[in-house]
Design a protein around this motif. Structure first.
Motif, PDB file in Angstrom:
ATOM      1  N   THR A 105       0.696  -1.147  -0.099  1.00 20.54           N
ATOM      2  CA  THR A 105       0.052  -0.070  -0.021  1.00 20.54           C
ATOM      3  C   THR A 105       0.840   1.168  -0.022  1.00 20.54           C
ATOM      4  O   THR A 105       0.805   2.092   0.845  1.00 20.54           O
ATOM      5  N   PRO A 106       1.567   1.431  -0.937  1.00 20.63           N
ATOM      6  CA  PRO A 106       2.542   2.640  -0.920  1.00 20.63           C
ATOM      7  C   PRO A 106       2.062   4.021  -0.885  1.00 20.63           C
ATOM      8  O   PRO A 106       2.661   4.821  -0.469  1.00 20.63           O
ATOM      9  N   TRP A 107       0.869   4.116  -1.291  1.00 19.61           N
ATOM     10  CA  TRP A 107       0.006   5.248  -1.295  1.00 19.61           C
ATOM     11  C   TRP A 107      -0.185   5.799   0.070  1.00 19.61           C
ATOM     12  O   TRP A 107      -0.514   6.910   0.456  1.00 19.61           O
ATOM     13  N   GLU A 108      -0.244   4.843   0.941  1.00 17.88           N
ATOM     14  CA  GLU A 108      -0.623   5.120   2.489  1.00 17.88           C
ATOM     15  C   GLU A 108       0.660   5.512   3.231  1.00 17.88           C
ATOM     16  O   GLU A 108       0.522   5.837   4.481  1.00 17.88           O
ATOM     17  N   VAL A 109       2.013   5.238   2.850  1.00 13.79           N
ATOM     18  CA  VAL A 109       2.902   5.324   3.728  1.00 13.79           C
ATOM     19  C   VAL A 109       3.191   6.753   3.913  1.00 13.79           C
ATOM     20  O   VAL A 109       3.351   7.636   2.794  1.00 13.79           O
ATOM     21  N   ASP A 110       3.442   7.267   4.988  1.00 14.75           N
ATOM     22  CA  ASP A 110       3.209   8.875   5.457  1.00 14.75           C
ATOM     23  C   ASP A 110       4.237   9.002   6.566  1.00 14.75           C
ATOM     24  O   ASP A 110       5.133   7.906   7.017  1.00 14.75           O
ATOM     25  N   ALA A 111       4.257  10.163   7.126  1.00 17.60           N
ATOM     26  CA  ALA A 111       5.354  10.215   8.125  1.00 17.60           C
ATOM     27  C   ALA A 111       5.165   9.416   9.463  1.00 17.60           C
ATOM     28  O   ALA A 111       6.260   8.912   9.905  1.00 17.60           O
ATOM     29  N   PRO A 112       4.020   8.781   9.860  1.00 15.10           N
ATOM     30  CA  PRO A 112       4.075   7.828  11.035  1.00 15.10           C
ATOM     31  C   PRO A 112       4.736   6.509  10.540  1.00 15.10           C
ATOM     32  O   PRO A 112       5.495   6.000  11.659  1.00 15.10           O
ATOM     33  N   HIS A 113       4.850   6.105   9.318  1.00 15.00           N
ATOM     34  CA  HIS A 113       5.689   5.092   8.930  1.00 15.00           C
ATOM     35  C   HIS A 113       6.932   5.302   9.320  1.00 15.00           C
ATOM     36  O   HIS A 113       7.728   4.525   9.639  1.00 15.00           O
ATOM     37  N   ARG A 114       7.382   6.590   8.841  1.00 18.40           N
ATOM     38  CA  ARG A 114       9.044   6.878   9.065  1.00 18.40           C
ATOM     39  C   ARG A 114       9.452   7.074  10.445  1.00 18.40           C
ATOM     40  O   ARG A 114      10.459   6.734  10.785  1.00 18.40           O
ATOM     41  N   ALA A 115       8.384   7.473  11.075  1.00 21.82           N
ATOM     42  CA  ALA A 115       8.616   7.770  12.432  1.00 21.82           C
ATOM     43  C   ALA A 115       8.775   6.690  13.266  1.00 21.82           C
ATOM     44  O   ALA A 115       9.734   6.338  14.174  1.00 21.82           O
ATOM     45  N   ALA A 116       8.212   5.635  12.901  1.00 22.06           N
ATOM     46  CA  ALA A 116       8.275   3.981  13.392  1.00 22.06           C
ATOM     47  C   ALA A 116       9.660   3.783  13.199  1.00 22.06           C
ATOM     48  O   ALA A 116      10.112   2.968  14.170  1.00 22.06           O
ATOM     49  N   LEU A 117      10.284   3.865  12.203  1.00 25.62           N
ATOM     50  CA  LEU A 117      11.557   3.654  11.972  1.00 25.62           C
ATOM     51  C   LEU A 117      12.538   4.091  12.658  1.00 25.62           C
ATOM     52  O   LEU A 117      13.604   3.735  13.158  1.00 25.62           O
ATOM     53  N   VAL A 118      12.438   5.427  13.073  1.00 24.07           N
ATOM     54  CA  VAL A 118      13.321   6.116  13.817  1.00 24.07           C
ATOM     55  C   VAL A 118      13.139   5.875  15.426  1.00 24.07           C
ATOM     56  O   VAL A 118      14.091   5.664  16.201  1.00 24.07           O
ATOM     57  N   ALA A 119      11.942   5.402  15.648  1.00 25.90           N
ATOM     58  CA  ALA A 119      11.801   4.943  16.929  1.00 25.90           C
ATOM     59  C   ALA A 119      12.272   3.711  17.370  1.00 25.90           C
ATOM     60  O   ALA A 119      12.879   3.248  18.211  1.00 25.90           O
ATOM     61  N   ALA A 120      12.628   2.910  16.273  1.00 35.38           N
ATOM     62  CA  ALA A 120      13.292   1.506  16.285  1.00 35.38           C
ATOM     63  C   ALA A 120      14.744   1.730  16.115  1.00 35.38           C
ATOM     64  O   ALA A 120      15.374   0.870  16.135  1.00 35.38           O
TER      65      ALA A 120
END
Length: 199
Positions: A135-150
């Motif tokens: 679902t690439p059209w749904e990827v947004d800031a929260p997805h990237r924030a989860a990577l930073v949090a990890a």
């Protein structure tokens, strides 16, 4: 039951007829791997594209990165699982088995990465790979924030996105080409070792 015995749908050149640099590269593959991966045999139909593919792949998957080689292969498998790409699931599932020393891990990632005993970092990476593939059209800031949090750095997120994008492209090329994996992959790295994916 064996898989189909073709390489791809195209008429492919005899390796002996390739340019000298590509013949040398194929010889190195034979020496190090015991085979020439069928993706290279397929790209040999267009040698300039083959050279570009080799350079990009080697930079992406083998060059220094904040992502380990195992992590990059894990991402390749999860993307290929979402896309149901037989070639890449077999080839990169074998790489996961070899790099992790865990034959079960490769199978879990092929079927459903969520059942694998992953670190929080690895789970975040694979969740992102799945989302960006399905679902690439749904990827947004929260997805990237989860990577930073990890704990992923900006450079690691860049490399992660690059691996995901590359395997979405290569999956589609392999599927369109009806590309078959080298049969040798199926039996490789099936013995367990004491190493763990979480090490």
């Amino acid at each position: 039951m064996p898989q189909p015995d073709h390489i791809a749908i195209y008429d492919l050149p005899d390796p002996a007829d390739l340019d000298e640099d590509m013949r040398r590269y194929f010889a190195v593959c034979e020496e190090k791997l015991g085979m020439v991966p069928n993706v290279l045999r397929t790209y040999a139909r267009h040698q300039d594209k083959l050279r570009n593919f080799i350079q990009y792949y080697n930079t992406l998957m083998l060059a220094p990165s904040g992502l380990s080689k195992l992590e990059r292969e894990m991402v390749a498998v999860v993307v290929s699982s979402a896309n149901r790409c037989f070639y890449c699931l077999v080839a990169h599932g074998q790489a996961v088995r070899a790099l992790s020393g865990d034959p079960q891990l490769g199978e879990m990632l092929v079927m459903n990465y969520r059942v694998a005993p992953l670190s929080a970092r690895q789970r975040a990476m694979l969740d992102f790979a799945w989302a960006l593939t399905t679902t690439p059209w749904e990827v947004d800031a929260p997805h990237r924030a989860a990577l930073v949090a990890a704990g992923l750095s900006e450079g690691e997120i860049f490399d992660l996105a690059d691996v995901i994008g590359f395997f979405n492209m290569s999956n589609r090329f392999a599927i369109a080409s009806d590309m078959m994996p080298n049969a040798q992959y199926h039996g490789m790295a099936r013995e367990s070792s004491t190493s763990s994916v979480l090490d």
